[in-house]
Design a protein around this motif. Structure first.
Motif, PDB file in Angstrom:
ATOM      1  N   LYS A   1     -69.001  18.162   7.429  1.00 13.88           N
ATOM      2  CA  LYS A   1     -68.910  17.622   8.788  1.00 13.88           C
ATOM      3  C   LYS A   1     -69.761  18.470   9.695  1.00 13.88           C
ATOM      4  CE  LYS A   1     -64.212  15.848   8.251  1.00 13.88           C
ATOM      5  NZ  LYS A   1     -62.854  15.845   8.809  1.00 13.88           N
ATOM      6  N   LYS A   2     -70.854  17.958  10.123  1.00 20.23           N
ATOM      7  CA  LYS A   2     -71.784  18.723  10.932  1.00 20.23           C
ATOM      8  C   LYS A   2     -71.167  19.156  12.244  1.00 20.23           C
ATOM      9  CE  LYS A   2     -76.497  18.555  12.738  1.00 20.23           C
ATOM     10  NZ  LYS A   2     -77.720  17.772  12.856  1.00 20.23           N
ATOM     11  N   GLU A   3     -70.279  18.308  12.801  1.00 23.53           N
ATOM     12  CA  GLU A   3     -69.718  18.620  14.103  1.00 23.53           C
ATOM     13  C   GLU A   3     -68.748  19.800  14.058  1.00 23.53           C
ATOM     14  OE1 GLU A   3     -69.340  15.907  12.425  1.00 23.53           O
ATOM     15  OE2 GLU A   3     -67.255  15.284  12.268  1.00 23.53           O
ATOM     16  N   SER A   4     -68.453  20.283  12.890  1.00 21.65           N
ATOM     17  CA  SER A   4     -67.528  21.402  12.790  1.00 21.65           C
ATOM     18  C   SER A   4     -68.102  22.690  13.354  1.00 21.65           C
ATOM     19  CB  SER A   4     -67.135  21.629  11.331  1.00 21.65           C
ATOM     20  OG  SER A   4     -68.281  21.994  10.582  1.00 21.65           O
ATOM     21  N   LEU A   5     -69.407  22.780  13.407  1.00 22.71           N
ATOM     22  CA  LEU A   5     -70.046  23.965  13.975  1.00 22.71           C
ATOM     23  C   LEU A   5     -70.451  23.675  15.409  1.00 22.71           C
ATOM     24  CD1 LEU A   5     -72.292  25.200  11.065  1.00 22.71           C
ATOM     25  CD2 LEU A   5     -70.146  26.153  11.857  1.00 22.71           C
ATOM     26  N   SER A   6     -70.154  24.605  16.253  1.00 20.94           N
ATOM     27  CA  SER A   6     -70.466  24.426  17.671  1.00 20.94           C
ATOM     28  C   SER A   6     -71.953  24.370  17.884  1.00 20.94           C
ATOM     29  CB  SER A   6     -69.878  25.576  18.484  1.00 20.94           C
ATOM     30  OG  SER A   6     -70.327  25.520  19.811  1.00 20.94           O
ATOM     31  N   GLU A   7     -72.368  23.552  18.803  1.00 21.60           N
ATOM     32  CA  GLU A   7     -73.782  23.467  19.146  1.00 21.60           C
ATOM     33  C   GLU A   7     -74.156  24.471  20.217  1.00 21.60           C
ATOM     34  OE1 GLU A   7     -76.115  21.679  17.624  1.00 21.60           O
ATOM     35  OE2 GLU A   7     -74.516  21.136  16.234  1.00 21.60           O
ATOM     36  N   ILE A  44     -64.006  40.476   7.542  1.00 21.21           N
ATOM     37  CA  ILE A  44     -64.209  39.649   8.734  1.00 21.21           C
ATOM     38  C   ILE A  44     -64.935  38.362   8.370  1.00 21.21           C
ATOM     39  CG2 ILE A  44     -65.444  39.524  10.947  1.00 21.21           C
ATOM     40  CD1 ILE A  44     -64.891  42.554  11.249  1.00 21.21           C
ATOM     41  N   MET A  45     -65.935  38.473   7.491  1.00 19.60           N
ATOM     42  CA  MET A  45     -66.651  37.283   7.020  1.00 19.60           C
ATOM     43  C   MET A  45     -65.698  36.297   6.349  1.00 19.60           C
ATOM     44  SD  MET A  45     -70.154  38.902   5.410  1.00 19.60           S
ATOM     45  CE  MET A  45     -71.638  39.097   6.410  1.00 19.60           C
ATOM     46  N   CYS A  46     -64.785  36.821   5.535  1.00 21.91           N
ATOM     47  CA  CYS A  46     -63.808  35.954   4.867  1.00 21.91           C
ATOM     48  C   CYS A  46     -62.915  35.248   5.885  1.00 21.91           C
ATOM     49  CB  CYS A  46     -62.962  36.784   3.903  1.00 21.91           C
ATOM     50  SG  CYS A  46     -63.833  37.359   2.435  1.00 21.91           S
ATOM     51  N   VAL A  47     -62.497  35.976   6.905  1.00 20.27           N
ATOM     52  CA  VAL A  47     -61.633  35.396   7.947  1.00 20.27           C
ATOM     53  C   VAL A  47     -62.362  34.265   8.665  1.00 20.27           C
ATOM     54  CG1 VAL A  47     -60.523  35.852  10.163  1.00 20.27           C
ATOM     55  CG2 VAL A  47     -60.265  37.473   8.277  1.00 20.27           C
ATOM     56  N   ILE A  48     -63.643  34.477   8.970  1.00 25.16           N
ATOM     57  CA  ILE A  48     -64.428  33.452   9.668  1.00 25.16           C
ATOM     58  C   ILE A  48     -64.568  32.206   8.803  1.00 25.16           C
ATOM     59  CG2 ILE A  48     -66.714  32.887  10.588  1.00 25.16           C
ATOM     60  CD1 ILE A  48     -66.960  35.824  11.436  1.00 25.16           C
ATOM     61  N   ILE A  49     -64.826  32.404   7.503  1.00 27.39           N
ATOM     62  CA  ILE A  49     -64.949  31.256   6.596  1.00 27.39           C
ATOM     63  C   ILE A  49     -63.627  30.500   6.509  1.00 27.39           C
ATOM     64  CG2 ILE A  49     -65.321  30.563   4.192  1.00 27.39           C
ATOM     65  CD1 ILE A  49     -67.280  32.907   3.936  1.00 27.39           C
ATOM     66  N   ILE A  50     -62.522  31.232   6.365  1.00 25.62           N
ATOM     67  CA  ILE A  50     -61.201  30.601   6.292  1.00 25.62           C
ATOM     68  C   ILE A  50     -60.884  29.849   7.589  1.00 25.62           C
ATOM     69  CG2 ILE A  50     -58.722  31.073   6.149  1.00 25.62           C
ATOM     70  CD1 ILE A  50     -59.478  33.443   4.283  1.00 25.62           C
ATOM     71  N   TYR A  51     -61.269  30.438   8.706  1.00 26.10           N
ATOM     72  CA  TYR A  51     -61.059  29.776  10.002  1.00 26.10           C
ATOM     73  C   TYR A  51     -61.800  28.445  10.048  1.00 26.10           C
ATOM     74  CZ  TYR A  51     -61.448  28.880  15.020  1.00 26.10           C
ATOM     75  OH  TYR A  51     -61.414  28.306  16.254  1.00 26.10           O
ATOM     76  N   GLN A  52     -63.031  28.433   9.564  1.00 25.48           N
ATOM     77  CA  GLN A  52     -63.809  27.195   9.579  1.00 25.48           C
ATOM     78  C   GLN A  52     -63.155  26.124   8.694  1.00 25.48           C
ATOM     79  OE1 GLN A  52     -66.444  26.388  11.333  1.00 25.48           O
ATOM     80  NE2 GLN A  52     -66.882  28.375  12.261  1.00 25.48           N
ATOM     81  N   VAL A  53     -62.597  26.564   7.570  1.00 22.58           N
ATOM     82  CA  VAL A  53     -62.018  25.606   6.626  1.00 22.58           C
ATOM     83  C   VAL A  53     -60.669  25.073   7.110  1.00 22.58           C
ATOM     84  CG1 VAL A  53     -61.096  25.328   4.287  1.00 22.58           C
ATOM     85  CG2 VAL A  53     -63.227  26.592   4.654  1.00 22.58           C
ATOM     86  N   TYR A  54     -59.775  25.972   7.539  1.00 24.85           N
ATOM     87  CA  TYR A  54     -58.403  25.552   7.847  1.00 24.85           C
ATOM     88  C   TYR A  54     -58.175  25.195   9.315  1.00 24.85           C
ATOM     89  CZ  TYR A  54     -57.225  26.998   3.146  1.00 24.85           C
ATOM     90  OH  TYR A  54     -57.174  27.104   1.790  1.00 24.85           O
ATOM     91  N   LYS A  55     -58.887  25.869  10.200  1.00 24.79           N
ATOM     92  CA  LYS A  55     -58.688  25.588  11.622  1.00 24.79           C
ATOM     93  C   LYS A  55     -59.528  24.406  12.062  1.00 24.79           C
ATOM     94  CE  LYS A  55     -56.887  26.687  15.646  1.00 24.79           C
ATOM     95  NZ  LYS A  55     -55.433  26.649  15.877  1.00 24.79           N
ATOM     96  N   LYS A  56     -60.771  24.381  11.618  1.00 14.99           N
ATOM     97  CA  LYS A  56     -61.656  23.292  12.037  1.00 14.99           C
ATOM     98  C   LYS A  56     -61.686  22.137  11.038  1.00 14.99           C
ATOM     99  CE  LYS A  56     -64.663  25.794  15.167  1.00 14.99           C
ATOM    100  NZ  LYS A  56     -66.050  25.923  15.656  1.00 14.99           N
ATOM    101  N   LYS A  57     -60.922  22.311   9.934  1.00 11.53           N
ATOM    102  CA  LYS A  57     -60.770  21.237   8.945  1.00 11.53           C
ATOM    103  C   LYS A  57     -62.106  20.783   8.361  1.00 11.53           C
ATOM    104  CE  LYS A  57     -56.360  21.159   9.891  1.00 11.53           C
ATOM    105  NZ  LYS A  57     -55.395  21.749   8.935  1.00 11.53           N
ATOM    106  N   VAL A  58     -62.930  21.717   7.998  1.00  5.32           N
ATOM    107  CA  VAL A  58     -64.209  21.365   7.388  1.00  5.32           C
ATOM    108  C   VAL A  58     -64.190  21.689   5.910  1.00  5.32           C
ATOM    109  CG1 VAL A  58     -65.514  21.744   9.513  1.00  5.32           C
ATOM    110  CG2 VAL A  58     -65.234  23.615   7.886  1.00  5.32           C
ATOM    111  N   LYS A  59     -64.997  21.003   5.168  1.00  6.78           N
ATOM    112  CA  LYS A  59     -65.138  21.252   3.735  1.00  6.78           C
ATOM    113  C   LYS A  59     -66.505  21.876   3.476  1.00  6.78           C
ATOM    114  CE  LYS A  59     -62.111  17.483   2.262  1.00  6.78           C
ATOM    115  NZ  LYS A  59     -61.993  16.236   1.464  1.00  6.78           N
ATOM    116  N   LEU A  60     -66.505  22.898   2.676  1.00 14.64           N
ATOM    117  CA  LEU A  60     -67.750  23.605   2.387  1.00 14.64           C
ATOM    118  C   LEU A  60     -68.550  22.865   1.327  1.00 14.64           C
ATOM    119  CD1 LEU A  60     -66.398  27.266   2.240  1.00 14.64           C
ATOM    120  CD2 LEU A  60     -67.141  25.958   4.215  1.00 14.64           C
ATOM    121  N   GLU A  61     -69.825  22.812   1.545  1.00 14.08           N
ATOM    122  CA  GLU A  61     -70.712  22.131   0.615  1.00 14.08           C
ATOM    123  C   GLU A  61     -70.849  22.934  -0.678  1.00 14.08           C
ATOM    124  OE1 GLU A  61     -75.458  21.072   0.161  1.00 14.08           O
ATOM    125  OE2 GLU A  61     -74.647  21.759   2.064  1.00 14.08           O
TER     126      GLU A  61
END
Length: 599
Positions: free
Chosen positions: A5-11, A74-91
């Motif tokens: 989901k492209k919109e998962s990352l802030s512009e 910290i990198m792991c926390v950011i990745i987990i945040y993107q997956v669980y908080k923003k509900k995105v799936k990693l390619e």
């Protein structure tokens, strides 16, 4: 797309930059970390390790390891945040499977390690624990994941150039005898006292910057020199081109100052690769190219001449393939005798007191037949009478503070000391550290006749290769090479100039991985890089180099090739490896962007 989901990352630009700061940290600030740390080695439990080094101090490694673990977390926390908080799936990425396999074998090797304490905490002189190895993989994936636009690459590479510039400046200063570490302010920051005299492990004016070892300066330059040179072309401003040129020159001077022949050789290989890849574009600059090459050759020979031909001689030695004769092939101690293989002859030596308290010094051949000896009554030297072996002799001595019987054994021009058997122990070898150990020979492989290859690395490699039969699926554990290597092969170490010193690393990144985390983990590591290498070769072989991503991508590729070549002679080190893994992730991201552009 890096996310489904492209919109998962802030512009928003600031949001994008926020996720790039951990990556920027490893490119720019991480290599510069210097802070004193006092610690217990926990190696004094082994007789081959000097008791005087039970406690030690470190300036360059420990706090880098702490910083890496924190930022990787910290990198792991950011990745987990993107997956669980923003509900995105990693390619799914091309390198994800070998990356996961590598992580699996690292963990497996730690779980089955006989010395897992060292794997968990890191060992003396390396501090490359299981958390560091897993951190490398996090850095790779994170760096790939959050570089999704060309602007992000530009931001990161500018930060890298700043870090390179600082490192090159330190290296140039050290080359000319100005050591920043002994600046009062720096000493206060790094040690807590401005009066502490910091004495390096290497001779004065030999460059090590903040990377601990001069060899690692060569590795750092091998990785980053192509990028600094490439930035001369990529930069659109005159100021940027001049600064890039100065940084490139600083890296070369630092490599010379470090006396890193491997680094210098890899720099030359990198230049050749650049010439091949850009052969169509450099024709119009052929005159300038010829002048530059001639200038570099002249500078090389001038510096080589001022250092007593050190570089040419060392390069010759590195690639020398002349068989050598090792007279002392093996020494083994046991309960009843000292067994020596000398000039291909087996000799069994005894020097002890008989039941009546009389001195008994005898030499036996492989059939158990006592050999004739000559005795010098003045020096009490017992020597073999056989003309072929008359350079073997021994002299009885009091070997320790308790006046226990021992002897000095002379094998040609080499001298070894042993404690004779007594009521509690058999024959034991006396090390340079005044400790008594069992002396065991070890089998060699491949480099047995070329042990002086690459400044003695041939010996280390010859004794490391046989270890691989026990580390196929899982290894001895991260940071445990020092415990796996046959440290009691004193005949081999003495014959190759190592004496009683302990061997802490294999001086080969690939053997290091294979021994510590297993051959399968090495295959996984190579698979990760092979995917990147093939992908890059396919893209850049037919590339027009019109966009920033194409230009910087190819120079990152060349830099990583240089790093992999350096790995044949040097180990993975916590001082440089994080920069490599970061650039590898950015390299994958560049290739991904180029593929999108082409499609």
């Amino acid at each position: 797309m890096l996310f489904e989901k492209k919109e998962s990352l802030s512009e928003n630009t600031s949001d994008k930059r926020g996720t790039l700061y951990p990556t920027l940290f490893f490119l720019c600030l991480y290599p510069l970390i210097v802070r004193n740390h006092n610690f217990l080695t926990n190696l004094d439990q082994f007789a081959w390790f000097p008791a005087s080094e039970r406690s030690s101090s470190d300036l360059f490694l420990f706090y880098k390891s702490i910083a890496l673990i924190i930022v990787a977390a910290i990198m792991c926390v950011i990745i987990i945040y993107q997956v669980y908080k923003k509900k995105v799936k990693l390619e799914k990425t091309s390198f994800l499977f070998p990356l996961g396999a590598y992580a699996f074998f690292i963990i497996l090797s730690t779980l089955f390690s006989k010395n897992y304490g060292f794997s968990l905490k890191g060992a003396y002189g390396l501090f490359e624990s299981v958390w560091i190895l897993l951190g490398y993989l996090v850095i790779l994936y994170y760096s790939y994941l959050f570089v999704h636009k060309e602007e992000a690459i530009q931001f990161l590479i500018k930060g890298l150039m700043v870090g390179m510039g600082i490192m090159a400046l330190i290296g140039v200063f050290q080359t000319f005898g100005i050591d920043y570490l002994n600046n009062p302010l720096i000493k206060l920051i790094t040690t807590g006292s401005s009066n502490t005299e910091i004495v390096g492990s290497f001779e004065k004016n030999r460059v090590s910057t903040t990377l601990f070892n001069p060899n690692y300066v060569g590795v750092y330059s091998s990785l980053l020199f192509p990028i600094s040179v490439g930035y001369i072309w990529i930069s659109k401003s005159k100021r940027g081109k001049i600064l890039s040129l100065l940084i490139s020159c600083g890296l070369v001077v630092s490599t010379f100052g470090a006396q890193s022949k491997t680094g210098l050789g890899v720099l030359l290989v990198s230049i050749v690769i650049m010439l091949l890849l850009f052969r169509k574009k450099i024709k119009r600059y052929s005159k300038w190219l010829i002048v530059s090459v001639i200038g570099l050759i002249i500078i090389f020979f001038i510096i080589n001449a001022t250092q007593n031909n050190a570089y040419l001689n060392s390069i010759k030695n590195i690639f020398s393939n002349q068989p050598q004769e090792i007279k002392v092939q093996s020494i083994e101690t046991n309960e009843e005798y000292v067994k020596v293989i000398y000039k291909n002859e087996e000799i069994y030596i005894k020097c002890e007191l008989d039941e009546e308290g009389k001195l008994l010094c005898i030499f036996l051949d492989s059939a158990g037949v006592q050999q004739e000896v000559t005795i010098d009554q003045e020096s009490m030297r017992f020597a073999l009478a056989d003309p072929h072996l008359n350079d073997i002799s021994l002299v009885p001595i009091n070997i320790d503070e308790d006046n226990n019987l021992g002897f000095q054994l002379y094998l040609g021009n080499q001298t070894y000391s042993f404690r004779s058997k007594n009521d509690t122990n058999g024959y034991e070898f006396k090390t340079e550290f005044d400790t008594f150990v069992e002396c065991k020979p070890s089998k060699g492989a491949l480099f047995n006749n070329h042990t002086t290859l690459a400044s003695g690395r041939g010996y280390i490699w010859s004794r490391t290769l046989p270890l691989l039969k026990d580390t196929l699926i899982y290894g001895s554990g991260p940071d445990t090479f020092i415990l796996k290597f046959p440290q009691t092969d004193y005949a081999g170490k003495y014959s190759n100039g190592f004496g009683s010193q302990f061997i802490s690393k294999p001086h080969n990144m690939y053997l290091q991985i294979a021994v510590q985390t297993g051959v399968f983990s090495l295959i996984s590591f190579l698979a990760i890089y092979l995917i990147y290498f093939i992908e890059s070769l396919r893209l850049f072989a037919k590339c027009n180099y019109k966009t920033y991503r194409e230009k910087i991508g190819v120079f990152i590729f060349i830099g990583t090739v240089g790093y992999m070549i350096s790995g044949l002679i040097n180990d993975s080190t916590i001082t440089v490896a994080p920069v490599f893994w970061t650039l590898l992730g950015i390299g994958f991201a560049c290739n991904n962007l180029i593929n999108k552009q082409n499609s």
